[in-house]
Design a protein around this motif. Sequence first.
Motif, PDB file in Angstrom:
ATOM      1  N   ALA A   1       0.831  -1.208   0.000  1.00 22.83           N
ATOM      2  CA  ALA A   1       0.000   0.000   0.000  1.00 22.83           C
ATOM      3  C   ALA A   1       0.865   1.256   0.000  1.00 22.83           C
ATOM      4  O   ALA A   1       0.563   2.243  -0.699  1.00 22.83           O
ATOM      5  CB  ALA A   1      -0.929  -0.006   1.212  1.00 22.83           C
ATOM      6  N   THR A   2       1.958   1.228   0.775  1.00 21.70           N
ATOM      7  CA  THR A   2       2.836   2.395   0.835  1.00 21.70           C
ATOM      8  C   THR A   2       3.583   2.585  -0.476  1.00 21.70           C
ATOM      9  O   THR A   2       3.746   3.719  -0.947  1.00 21.70           O
ATOM     10  CB  THR A   2       3.817   2.249   2.011  1.00 21.70           C
ATOM     11  N   LEU A   3       4.013   1.502  -1.091  1.00 20.40           N
ATOM     12  CA  LEU A   3       4.674   1.605  -2.386  1.00 20.40           C
ATOM     13  C   LEU A   3       3.719   2.140  -3.450  1.00 20.40           C
ATOM     14  O   LEU A   3       4.104   2.966  -4.285  1.00 20.40           O
ATOM     15  CB  LEU A   3       5.211   0.241  -2.816  1.00 20.40           C
ATOM     16  N   LYS A   4       2.474   1.694  -3.433  1.00 24.39           N
ATOM     17  CA  LYS A   4       1.499   2.178  -4.414  1.00 24.39           C
ATOM     18  C   LYS A   4       1.277   3.682  -4.242  1.00 24.39           C
ATOM     19  O   LYS A   4       1.260   4.437  -5.227  1.00 24.39           O
ATOM     20  CB  LYS A   4       0.179   1.438  -4.273  1.00 24.39           C
ATOM     21  N   ALA A   5       1.126   4.125  -2.980  1.00 17.18           N
ATOM     22  CA  ALA A   5       0.934   5.549  -2.733  1.00 17.18           C
ATOM     23  C   ALA A   5       2.168   6.342  -3.148  1.00 17.18           C
ATOM     24  O   ALA A   5       2.063   7.438  -3.716  1.00 17.18           O
ATOM     25  CB  ALA A   5       0.613   5.781  -1.255  1.00 17.18           C
TER      26      ALA A   5
END
Length: 255
Positions: free
Chosen positions: A30-34
Motif C-alpha cells: 500500500a505504501t509503495l502504491k501511494a
Amino acid sequence: MDAFDHQHEHGLRKLWFVGDVHGEFQHIEATLKAARDANSLPNWLVFLGDLDIDHLPLRVVLEPMLTLSPELRVAFIHGNHDADSYAHWECLHDSGEAVVLHGRVVDLDGIRVAGLGGNFLGRVWAPPSTPTFTNKAAAMKRGPFGWRDGQRPSPKLHGAIYPEDVATLGQQRAGILVTHEAPSCHPYGWDTLDQLARDMGVLRTFHGHTHDDLSEAYAQQRVALGFDARAVNFRCIKNGLGEIVDDQQFHLKGA
C-alpha cells in the motif's frame, strides 16, 4: 551526523527500513502504491528481520512489490523468528536478487550499510558472558558422532549472533548499521551493539525486534552512545533519515 544527512539526503529518503512484518506485507504494498502515485518511490527496501515466512520463498513474496516498482532493490537481515524452523530459514534465503546484508557492508546508492542479523541466544552467546561457540560452524557440530537418522541441529542456531560475526564487522566502516537486536539505549538492548557501531564509525543505527519505537528517548542518549539510534516499530517503515513512512503521507502530498 548533520553533514552526513545533508550530503546524502536524497539517497537516505530513498532508503526505506522495514520493521518486523511477521508474514504480512500488505502495508508495504500500500505504501509503495501511494509512493508510486506521488512519484516518490524508494530505491531500496531493507528488512530488519522477522519476515517470518515458511510457506513461500522470499523471491515470490516480493513479486507484487517489484511489480509496483520494477527498479526497486531489496536487502535483508534475519531475525530470531526467521530461524524458528528450517522452512523459515530456507524460504527467507530463497530470495532471488535480494541482498543478504548479514555480516556484510554493502554500498546502497552511495551509502555504506552494514548488517547484523539474529539474536543473542543464551546457549550460544549472551554478552558479557563468555560465548559457548565463537561461530556457527562450531555450534552446528555434535561431537565426534555428528547427526544421524536425518536429525539436524536446532534451526535456532542459524539465527544466533556469534562473536566472529561481530568481530568481522567491527573491522569495517559504514555509515549505517542495521541490526535485529537493539543497542543498549533500549531497556532490553545490548552494549555489544553500541561498541560495534562505534568500532565501525557508523552515524545511525536501525533495529527491529522489540515491537516498539523509543527513538525519542534514544535521542537523549545520543552523545553518550556516539551515534543516532533509531527503532522501527512492528510493521512500520522509516527512511534513512529516521522519518516514518506510510501511505497516508503520500495521499496528503498528492491532495
